[in-house]
Design an enzyme around this catalytic site. Structure first.
Site, PDB file in Angstrom:
ATOM      1  N   MET A 146      42.052 -92.842  11.055  1.00 52.51           N
ATOM      2  CA  MET A 146      42.845 -93.440  12.121  1.00 52.51           C
ATOM      3  C   MET A 146      44.325 -93.194  11.865  1.00 52.51           C
ATOM      4  O   MET A 146      44.794 -93.301  10.736  1.00 52.51           O
ATOM      5  CB  MET A 146      42.572 -94.938  12.212  1.00 52.51           C
ATOM      6  N   CYS A 147      45.051 -92.884  12.921  1.00 53.29           N
ATOM      7  CA  CYS A 147      46.489 -92.651  12.815  1.00 53.29           C
ATOM      8  C   CYS A 147      47.242 -93.976  12.780  1.00 53.29           C
ATOM      9  O   CYS A 147      46.736 -95.012  13.207  1.00 53.29           O
ATOM     10  CB  CYS A 147      46.973 -91.819  13.998  1.00 53.29           C
TER      11      CYS A 147
END
Length: 226
Positions: A1-2
């Site tokens: 996940m960013c």
């Protein structure tokens, strides 16, 4: 996940943001880290965008992603269907291109409602000076908000600050997509805080509505389950 982040300041004064939060964001995205600031004039506002990319698909696309017309997207999500994304394409770039072609709120909602997969995002729409943000119906991607004087902060991660209010950071309700009129908000900074506080307390009652408005801040509900 960013790791994605946006700080909206309605004051011309220089602002500082939590360096601990910044370090947490960097751990989310080892492949690319960038910051980008947008400044509005007459009235004044400042938006600081920060994004830290964990590359998983297509070409590495650094964020914040700014298109040729000045729109800015920070995206933490995955498009499994609904919008066509080829194996060599990056879903952030595909979504940015789709959003850049939108000229009305209904068109933006149409694009977002087609996405199949988890997502959280912040989008600066230069035409009209709008700031969009939200997350998918199930809240599968983190997006938090907090207020400090004339500053609204949105972040996918948070950090505990000793001595700060216990509930300073709260989850953005996953009931729709929010749009702030930045020009109007800069002229009514106090109303921004009051509106979102009330919205957080009673958002369940808004589920029966498709469009909620208070001067400059709108909650728009998108149809479909992603």
């Amino acid at each position: 996940m960013c790791g994605i982040f946006c700080l909206l300041s309605l004051s011309p004064a220089h602002f500082e943001w939590d360096k601990t939060v910044y370090e947490h964001l960097k751990r989310r995205g080892p492949n690319s880290s960038q910051d980008l600031t947008v400044t509005g004039k007459n009235p004044c506002y400042q938006c600081l965008f920060s994004a830290h990319v964990l590359h998983m698909r297509g070409l590495l696309t650094p964020q914040p992603l700014q298109d040729n017309t000045g729109n800015i997207l920070v995206w933490n999500g995955e498009i499994f269907g609904g919008l066509p994304v080829t194996p060599v394409e990056n879903d952030t770039a595909v979504l940015s291109e789709r959003l850049s072609s939108c000229s009305s709120p209904s068109e933006v909602l149409s694009v977002l409602s087609r996405i199949r997969g988890p997502w959280g995002f912040v989008y600066y729409q230069k035409a009209g000076d709008y700031l969009w943000f939200g997350r998918d119906f199930f809240g599968r991607r983190s997006l938090l908000w907090k207020f400090d004087a004339e500053v609204l902060t949105l972040s996918s991660v948070a950090a505990h600050t000793p001595g700060a209010a216990q509930f300073a950071w709260q989850e953005v309700p996953a009931v729709g997509v929010y749009r702030i009129d930045l020009k109007a908000a800069a002229e009514a900074a106090d109303s921004l805080k009051i509106f979102v506080h009330c919205l957080h307390q009673c958002f369940l009652s808004l589920l029966a509505h498709c469009f909620i408005s208070l001067c400059f801040c709108h909650l728009l509900l998108i149809s479909g389950i992603t």
